[in-house]
Design an enzyme around this catalytic site. Structure first.
Site, PDB file in Angstrom:
ATOM      1  N   GLY A   1       6.021  -6.813  -8.604  1.00 59.34           N
ATOM      2  CA  GLY A   1       6.344  -7.071  -9.999  1.00 59.34           C
ATOM      3  C   GLY A   1       7.304  -8.245 -10.110  1.00 59.34           C
TER       4      GLY A   1
ATOM      5  N   GLU B   1       6.082   2.709  -5.603  1.00 60.81           N
ATOM      6  CA  GLU B   1       7.120   3.335  -4.777  1.00 60.81           C
ATOM      7  C   GLU B   1       6.550   4.418  -3.872  1.00 60.81           C
TER       8      GLU B   1
HETATM    9  C1  LIG Z   1      10.954   6.116 -20.164  1.00 62.22           C
HETATM   10  C2  LIG Z   1       9.951   6.025 -19.103  1.00 62.22           C
HETATM   11  C3  LIG Z   1       8.692   5.717 -19.761  1.00 62.22           C
HETATM   12  C4  LIG Z   1       7.840   4.907 -19.259  1.00 62.22           C
HETATM   13  C5  LIG Z   1       8.130   4.141 -18.023  1.00 62.22           C
HETATM   14  C6  LIG Z   1       8.317   2.742 -18.444  1.00 62.22           C
HETATM   15  C7  LIG Z   1       8.451   1.781 -17.636  1.00 62.22           C
HETATM   16  C8  LIG Z   1       8.665   1.944 -16.177  1.00 62.22           C
HETATM   17  C9  LIG Z   1       9.991   1.374 -15.875  1.00 62.22           C
HETATM   18  C10 LIG Z   1      10.792   1.916 -15.039  1.00 62.22           C
HETATM   19  C11 LIG Z   1      10.344   3.056 -14.229  1.00 62.22           C
HETATM   20  C12 LIG Z   1      11.233   3.227 -13.073  1.00 62.22           C
HETATM   21  C13 LIG Z   1      11.185   2.535 -11.973  1.00 62.22           C
HETATM   22  C14 LIG Z   1      10.242   1.451 -11.763  1.00 62.22           C
HETATM   23  C15 LIG Z   1      10.431   0.987 -10.371  1.00 62.22           C
HETATM   24  C16 LIG Z   1       9.454   0.652  -9.598  1.00 62.22           C
HETATM   25  C17 LIG Z   1       8.134   0.371 -10.105  1.00 62.22           C
HETATM   26  C18 LIG Z   1       7.901  -1.071  -9.923  1.00 62.22           C
HETATM   27  C19 LIG Z   1       7.832  -1.575  -8.699  1.00 62.22           C
HETATM   28  C20 LIG Z   1       7.276  -0.853  -7.564  1.00 62.22           C
HETATM   29  C21 LIG Z   1       7.661  -1.239  -6.308  1.00 62.22           C
HETATM   30  C22 LIG Z   1       6.949  -0.776  -5.133  1.00 62.22           C
HETATM   31  O1  LIG Z   1       5.956  -0.083  -5.208  1.00 62.22           O
HETATM   32  S1  LIG Z   1       7.668  -1.260  -3.649  1.00 62.22           S
HETATM   33  C23 LIG Z   1       6.536  -0.773  -2.412  1.00 62.22           C
HETATM   34  C24 LIG Z   1       6.501   0.739  -2.253  1.00 62.22           C
HETATM   35  N1  LIG Z   1       5.755   1.053  -1.082  1.00 62.22           N
HETATM   36  C25 LIG Z   1       5.836   2.256  -0.503  1.00 62.22           C
HETATM   37  O2  LIG Z   1       6.462   3.172  -0.964  1.00 62.22           O
HETATM   38  C26 LIG Z   1       5.095   2.381   0.791  1.00 62.22           C
HETATM   39  C27 LIG Z   1       4.869   3.831   1.140  1.00 62.22           C
HETATM   40  N2  LIG Z   1       4.814   3.937   2.599  1.00 62.22           N
HETATM   41  C28 LIG Z   1       5.960   4.266   3.316  1.00 62.22           C
HETATM   42  O3  LIG Z   1       6.985   4.541   2.805  1.00 62.22           O
HETATM   43  C29 LIG Z   1       5.835   4.273   4.818  1.00 62.22           C
HETATM   44  O4  LIG Z   1       4.931   3.367   5.281  1.00 62.22           O
HETATM   45  C30 LIG Z   1       5.494   5.669   5.343  1.00 62.22           C
HETATM   46  C31 LIG Z   1       6.703   6.520   5.158  1.00 62.22           C
HETATM   47  C32 LIG Z   1       4.339   6.247   4.579  1.00 62.22           C
HETATM   48  C33 LIG Z   1       5.102   5.608   6.768  1.00 62.22           C
HETATM   49  O5  LIG Z   1       6.229   5.118   7.472  1.00 62.22           O
HETATM   50  P1  LIG Z   1       6.001   4.464   8.889  1.00 62.22           P
HETATM   51  O6  LIG Z   1       7.249   3.869   9.343  1.00 62.22           O
HETATM   52  O7  LIG Z   1       4.789   3.616   8.857  1.00 62.22           O
HETATM   53  O8  LIG Z   1       5.625   5.641   9.871  1.00 62.22           O
HETATM   54  P2  LIG Z   1       6.007   7.107  10.019  1.00 62.22           P
HETATM   55  O9  LIG Z   1       5.724   7.344  11.461  1.00 62.22           O
HETATM   56  O10 LIG Z   1       5.318   7.917   9.002  1.00 62.22           O
HETATM   57  O11 LIG Z   1       7.610   7.241   9.802  1.00 62.22           O
HETATM   58  C34 LIG Z   1       8.416   7.067  10.948  1.00 62.22           C
HETATM   59  C35 LIG Z   1       9.658   7.859  10.757  1.00 62.22           C
HETATM   60  O12 LIG Z   1      10.401   7.248   9.708  1.00 62.22           O
HETATM   61  C36 LIG Z   1      10.710   8.194   8.723  1.00 62.22           C
HETATM   62  N3  LIG Z   1      10.714   7.514   7.448  1.00 62.22           N
HETATM   63  C37 LIG Z   1       9.668   6.944   6.844  1.00 62.22           C
HETATM   64  N4  LIG Z   1      10.041   6.395   5.679  1.00 62.22           N
HETATM   65  C38 LIG Z   1      11.378   6.628   5.571  1.00 62.22           C
HETATM   66  C39 LIG Z   1      12.348   6.300   4.583  1.00 62.22           C
HETATM   67  N5  LIG Z   1      12.011   5.653   3.460  1.00 62.22           N
HETATM   68  N6  LIG Z   1      13.626   6.678   4.789  1.00 62.22           N
HETATM   69  C40 LIG Z   1      13.962   7.337   5.918  1.00 62.22           C
HETATM   70  N7  LIG Z   1      13.092   7.709   6.904  1.00 62.22           N
HETATM   71  C41 LIG Z   1      11.803   7.333   6.694  1.00 62.22           C
HETATM   72  C42 LIG Z   1       9.634   9.220   8.820  1.00 62.22           C
HETATM   73  O13 LIG Z   1      10.063  10.448   8.265  1.00 62.22           O
HETATM   74  C43 LIG Z   1       9.457   9.291  10.315  1.00 62.22           C
HETATM   75  O14 LIG Z   1      10.520  10.006  10.818  1.00 62.22           O
HETATM   76  P3  LIG Z   1      10.269  11.005  12.058  1.00 62.22           P
HETATM   77  O15 LIG Z   1      11.616  11.521  12.394  1.00 62.22           O
HETATM   78  O16 LIG Z   1       9.346  12.054  11.542  1.00 62.22           O
HETATM   79  O17 LIG Z   1       9.631  10.156  13.122  1.00 62.22           O
HETATM   80  C1  LIG Z   2       2.301  -0.937 -11.394  1.00 61.51           C
HETATM   81  C2  LIG Z   2       2.554  -1.210  -9.938  1.00 61.51           C
HETATM   82  C3  LIG Z   2       3.677  -1.922  -9.570  1.00 61.51           C
HETATM   83  C4  LIG Z   2       3.912  -2.216  -8.229  1.00 61.51           C
HETATM   84  N1  LIG Z   2       5.000  -2.981  -7.890  1.00 61.51           N
HETATM   85  C5  LIG Z   2       5.200  -3.297  -6.591  1.00 61.51           C
HETATM   86  C6  LIG Z   2       6.309  -4.123  -6.215  1.00 61.51           C
HETATM   87  O1  LIG Z   2       7.090  -4.552  -7.057  1.00 61.51           O
HETATM   88  N2  LIG Z   2       6.469  -4.431  -4.908  1.00 61.51           N
HETATM   89  C7  LIG Z   2       5.617  -3.974  -3.936  1.00 61.51           C
HETATM   90  O2  LIG Z   2       5.811  -4.302  -2.766  1.00 61.51           O
HETATM   91  N3  LIG Z   2       4.560  -3.162  -4.259  1.00 61.51           N
HETATM   92  C8  LIG Z   2       4.335  -2.831  -5.555  1.00 61.51           C
HETATM   93  N4  LIG Z   2       3.287  -2.019  -5.889  1.00 61.51           N
HETATM   94  C9  LIG Z   2       2.352  -1.584  -4.855  1.00 61.51           C
HETATM   95  C10 LIG Z   2       2.531  -0.107  -4.550  1.00 61.51           C
HETATM   96  O3  LIG Z   2       3.714   0.098  -3.866  1.00 61.51           O
HETATM   97  C11 LIG Z   2       1.332   0.360  -3.715  1.00 61.51           C
HETATM   98  O4  LIG Z   2       0.180   0.255  -4.495  1.00 61.51           O
HETATM   99  C12 LIG Z   2       1.549   1.814  -3.287  1.00 61.51           C
HETATM  100  O5  LIG Z   2       2.517   1.859  -2.270  1.00 61.51           O
HETATM  101  C13 LIG Z   2       0.264   2.478  -2.804  1.00 61.51           C
HETATM  102  O6  LIG Z   2      -0.247   1.787  -1.700  1.00 61.51           O
HETATM  103  P1  LIG Z   2      -1.784   1.311  -1.704  1.00 61.51           P
HETATM  104  O7  LIG Z   2      -2.026   0.571  -2.942  1.00 61.51           O
HETATM  105  O8  LIG Z   2      -2.008   0.670  -0.397  1.00 61.51           O
HETATM  106  O9  LIG Z   2      -2.603   2.673  -1.767  1.00 61.51           O
HETATM  107  P2  LIG Z   2      -3.470   3.306  -0.571  1.00 61.51           P
HETATM  108  O10 LIG Z   2      -2.569   3.823   0.488  1.00 61.51           O
HETATM  109  O11 LIG Z   2      -4.538   2.367  -0.197  1.00 61.51           O
HETATM  110  O12 LIG Z   2      -4.067   4.580  -1.347  1.00 61.51           O
HETATM  111  C14 LIG Z   2      -5.452   4.711  -1.629  1.00 61.51           C
HETATM  112  C15 LIG Z   2      -5.827   6.157  -1.388  1.00 61.51           C
HETATM  113  O13 LIG Z   2      -5.724   6.430   0.013  1.00 61.51           O
HETATM  114  C16 LIG Z   2      -4.959   7.610   0.240  1.00 61.51           C
HETATM  115  N5  LIG Z   2      -4.254   7.510   1.533  1.00 61.51           N
HETATM  116  C17 LIG Z   2      -3.687   6.400   2.055  1.00 61.51           C
HETATM  117  N6  LIG Z   2      -3.139   6.678   3.248  1.00 61.51           N
HETATM  118  C18 LIG Z   2      -3.366   7.975   3.493  1.00 61.51           C
HETATM  119  C19 LIG Z   2      -3.050   8.877   4.557  1.00 61.51           C
HETATM  120  N7  LIG Z   2      -2.374   8.461   5.638  1.00 61.51           N
HETATM  121  N8  LIG Z   2      -3.419  10.159   4.442  1.00 61.51           N
HETATM  122  C20 LIG Z   2      -4.082  10.594   3.345  1.00 61.51           C
HETATM  123  N9  LIG Z   2      -4.436   9.805   2.311  1.00 61.51           N
HETATM  124  C21 LIG Z   2      -4.075   8.517   2.386  1.00 61.51           C
HETATM  125  C22 LIG Z   2      -3.998   7.632  -0.935  1.00 61.51           C
HETATM  126  O14 LIG Z   2      -3.520   8.961  -1.154  1.00 61.51           O
HETATM  127  C23 LIG Z   2      -4.870   7.143  -2.084  1.00 61.51           C
HETATM  128  O15 LIG Z   2      -5.587   8.238  -2.601  1.00 61.51           O
HETATM  129  C24 LIG Z   2       3.024  -1.735  -7.238  1.00 61.51           C
HETATM  130  C25 LIG Z   2       1.899  -0.987  -7.600  1.00 61.51           C
HETATM  131  C26 LIG Z   2       1.664  -0.714  -8.945  1.00 61.51           C
HETATM  132  C27 LIG Z   2       0.453   0.080  -9.343  1.00 61.51           C
END
Ligand SMILES: CC/C=C\C/C=C\C/C=C\C/C=C\C/C=C\C/C=C\C=C\C(=O)SCCNC(=O)CCNC(=O)[C@H](O)C(C)(C)COP(=O)(O)OP(=O)(O)OC[C@H]1O[C@@H](n2cnc3c(N)ncnc32)[C@H](O)[C@@H]1OP(=O)(O)O
Ligand SMILES: Cc1cc2nc3c(=O)[nH]c(=O)nc-3n(C[C@H](O)[C@H](O)[C@H](O)COP(=O)(O)OP(=O)(O)OC[C@H]3O[C@@H](n4cnc5c(N)ncnc54)[C@H](O)[C@@H]3O)c2cc1C
Length: 609
Positions: A122, A369
């Site tokens: 974003g 997130e």
């Molecule tokens: C009023 C309201 C009305 C309307 C709303 C209006 C408007 C909205 C406005 C505001 C709303 C509020 C907020 C908006 C904010 C955000 C939205 C906009 C932007 C969005 C941004 C993004 O999306 S940023 C990108 C986000 N991406 C993700 O979250 C990726 C998800 N994947 C992961 O986190 C990781 O890859 C995984 C955890 C799935 C896998 O981790 P990985 O390292 O690959 O491998 P593992 O083996 O699974 O993990 C290893 C060990 O590490 C531990 N672990 C993993 N993650 C964490 C962590 N975060 N912290 C600490 N530890 C972590 C994990 O448990 C494993 O530990 P072990 O001990 O088991 O080994």
């Molecule tokens: C409005 C919006 C704002 C965003 N803003 C940001 C931003 O500011 N910065 C940023 O970096 N990212 C941002 N993102 C991206 C967002 O963080 C990712 O889309 C989100 O983390 C999901 O990852 P993906 O799109 O790869 O979904 P995928 O992981 O590809 O998910 C697709 C499907 O696969 C399934 N799946 C995936 N992995 C597994 C698994 N291991 N086991 C079982 N099922 C699985 C999921 O449950 C889902 O049903 C934004 C996304 C949106 C929609």
């Protein structure tokens, strides 16, 4: 508005919000709320919620001293660029590379494949001048995995992308206004160079000679920004649910349909038990998510303070709680907003009800997130690890402390004998603890049957997610009970919130009855008593339902809903809004002469022929 008009208007609002924040003596929370409510989905939110926290959490002192003054004055505008076209959930699968060149003491950022394009961040598409970029760190031919880098994207004089950078918006998203005010963008690097000191080096570093010095703290601290935002999203869920419930409750009190006796006034739809059965659990959820959000904010603050003292003991718990509660509350709130639309009948589908826009803006919370299923699997991983350590002498703590009473919880039978027993906090809590523990232990037992644990985990994903949700629901119920026993002052208020607490808990029992029965946590007779109590609670809440949503104190402006108006003056206002529609600018619609007239007059033409 066209997309461009909407985007520009959001820029205007965001800059106005920033101006107010600088002029008014606001607390940090007030500033956050102002940014959030004025900005809605806009670049301001991400600059402050992700870009700045990423620098604070992963930058060295020198880097913070260099970049935070610029960011705090908004002399640079930043975004958080982690997700790529090909990878979002799988952070370790990111493909963007940052290769260290000792000749120039620089990192060469490159997008080697189309799937490595940054995609979704974003604020990236059109606004941000800088980004925290997550890329694979490569030194001396070795890939050290994903690390954070602060990167300037645009010329600070004319906002043009710097050479080696291709950047733009990813296009229109779900819904009309909604998230289209936000420039979620794409970004490709073509051997783009940055100085070595722009790698965020608080956790790990690269020396001048190109030597990689790994982090001496858990690498997961790199994920800290996501954890902090997930924590705030839980409170946002409460706000969004409260908005929808406020609209639906007020309208349900205004709307009358059927039920008139000999020509008398018709029945308020809020008095139908089906309307109460659908609406009041959502009202209870709005309060429940607020209270668990308050607790989660405490947990996050506590873990942050511990991390500063290099105490990592509660990091896994904080990750599991923020991930699980973000997942559970956003899924429930998305479903809840849609249910509130349906509770308002046909008028709920009108844009001016405020519900379609709220739904369209809110639902990506189930994905951003962290995808909600992926996050619950993180909770499941945490639970399996906890179950595996039972009996090891290491007592589970925090939100898994109940697992320390596994011996009792695995064989106890609920002592619920009458409907009123379902108002006993200890009995309700033990029911949820037994269900959560038994589901987790069942998963662990089934996992143990697999030689390959990873294969077993993959096979049992669906069960593991359900066990994780059960654990999260227990947390929400327990924090609601703690809130009632602690901080609520005033007998009247406390009684009303008690009703909502038990409506929240008992509606979950009804909704997930299969879990509770299959784990023998309750009997079907006890389930019937729970339903009986639930109906009684609805009757008690009904007289105060409107007061309980008025208590959210949302202005009509903020609600943006004709149906949810404080004065209940719905029908005249529906007409007022309808007449504003451009289609009503003329009584004969544009297109009549080209299309309608020839159609309805074609019989005259064929008669002449
Ligand atoms: C009023 C309201 C009305 C309307 C709303 C209006 C408007 C909205 C406005 C505001 C709303 C509020 C907020 C908006 C904010 C955000 C939205 C906009 C932007 C969005 C941004 C993004 O999306 S940023 C990108 C986000 N991406 C993700 O979250 C990726 C998800 N994947 C992961 O986190 C990781 O890859 C995984 C955890 C799935 C896998 O981790 P990985 O390292 O690959 O491998 P593992 O083996 O699974 O993990 C290893 C060990 O590490 C531990 N672990 C993993 N993650 C964490 C962590 N975060 N912290 C600490 N530890 C972590 C994990 O448990 C494993 O530990 P072990 O001990 O088991 O080994
Ligand atoms: C409005 C919006 C704002 C965003 N803003 C940001 C931003 O500011 N910065 C940023 O970096 N990212 C941002 N993102 C991206 C967002 O963080 C990712 O889309 C989100 O983390 C999901 O990852 P993906 O799109 O790869 O979904 P995928 O992981 O590809 O998910 C697709 C499907 O696969 C399934 N799946 C995936 N992995 C597994 C698994 N291991 N086991 C079982 N099922 C699985 C999921 O449950 C889902 O049903 C934004 C996304 C949106 C929609």
């Amino acid at each position: 508005m066209t997309r461009k008009e909407l985007f520009k208007n959001t820029l205007r609002k965001s800059v106005h919000a920033w101006k107010l924040i600088n002029e008014l003596p606001l607390s940090d929370d007030e500033s956050l709320m102002l940014r959030h409510f004025m900005d809605q989905p806009g670049f301001l939110d991400l600059h402050w919620r992700m870009f700045v926290p990423a620098i604070k959490g992963q930058g060295t002192e020198e880097q913070k001293q260099k970049w935070l003054p610029l960011a705090n004055k908004m002399q640079i505008i930043g975004c958080y660029a982690q997700t790529e076209l090909g990878h979002g959930s799988n952070v370790q699968g990111l493909e963007t590379t940052a290769t260290f060149d000792p000749q120039t003491d620089q990192f060469i950022l490159h997008s080697p494949t189309q799937t490595s394009s940054k995609w979704w961040p974003g604020g990236l598409g059109k606004v941000s001048t800088h980004a925290v970029i997550y890329a694979r760190l490569i030194t001396d031919g070795k890939d050290h995995g994903v690390h954070g880098f602060i990167v300037q994207l645009r010329n600070m004089d004319d906002h043009s992308p710097l050479p080696g950078i291709t950047i733009g918006d990813i296009g229109v998203k779900f819904g009309n206004g909604a998230y289209n005010s936000m420039d979620n963008g794409f970004l490709m690097f073509d051997k783009f160079c940055i100085p070595r000191d722009q790698m965020l080096m608080r956790l790990s570093k690269v020396t001048r000679e190109g030597k990689y010095v790994p982090s001496d703290v858990p690498r997961q601290l790199m994920y800290g920004t996501m954890v902090s935002v997930r924590q705030t999203i839980v409170s946002n869920a409460s706000i969004a649910m409260a908005r929808a419930v406020c609209i639906a409750t007020r309208y349900s009190a205004v709307r009358r349909q059927f039920g008139s006796q000999n020509g008398g006034i018709e029945t308020q739809v809020i008095d139908y038990k089906t309307q109460q059965n659908r609406l009041f659990p959502l009202l209870a959820s709005a309060y429940a998510f607020r209270f668990v959000g308050e607790w989660l904010k405490w947990l996050y603050t506590d873990v942050t303070q511990r991390l500063e003292a290099s105490d990592f003991a509660t990091l896994p718990e904080a990750h599991a709680c923020t991930a699980g509660l973000k997942s559970m509350t956003t899924s429930a709130t998305s479903d809840g907003i849609e249910e509130c639309r349906k509770l308002c009948g046909g008028h709920g589908y009108l844009w001016c009800s405020g519900l379609p826009e709220l739904f369209a803006v809110y639902v990506p919370a189930c994905t951003y997130e962290g995808d909600n299923v992926v996050l619950q699997l993180q909770v499941a991983r945490f639970l399996m690890k906890t179950v595996s350590q039972l009996g090891s002498g290491k007592a589970p703590a925090g939100t898994t402390a109940y697992m320390g009473r596994a011996k009792h919880l695995l064989q106890c039978r609920s002592s619920i004998r009458k409907a009123e027993d379902w108002l006993n906090p200890a009995m309700v809590l033990e029911t949820f603890e037994a269900r959560a523990l038994r589901m987790a232990v069942s998963c662990a037992n089934n996992l143990s049957k697999f030689e390959n644990q990873e294969q077993g985990f993959s096979e049992l994903l669906a069960d593991l997610v359900e066990a994780a949700i059960a654990h999260c629901q227990l947390i929400v119920v327990s924090k609601f009970i703690v809130k009632l026993e602690g901080e609520i002052k005033g007998k009247g208020v406390k009684n009303q919130l008690k009703n909502l607490c038990y409506i929240y808990a008992l509606h979950l029992i009804h909704k997930h009855l299969g879990d509770f029965l299959s784990t023998n946590s309750i009997t079907s007779e006890q389930a019937s008593l729970a339903n009986h109590q639930l109906r009684s609670l609805y009757t008690q809440v009904r007289p105060n339902a409107v007061a309980l949503v008025d208590a959210f104190d949302y202005t009509d402006h903020y609600l943006g809903s004709v149906l949810g108006r404080y004065d209940g003056n719905v029908y005249p206002k529906l007409f007022e809004e309808a007449l504003k529609d451009p289609l009503n600018d003329t009584v004969v619609p544009d297109g009549y002469h080209e299309y309608i007239r020839p159609l309805i007059k074609q019989h005259l033409r064929s008669a002449r022929l």
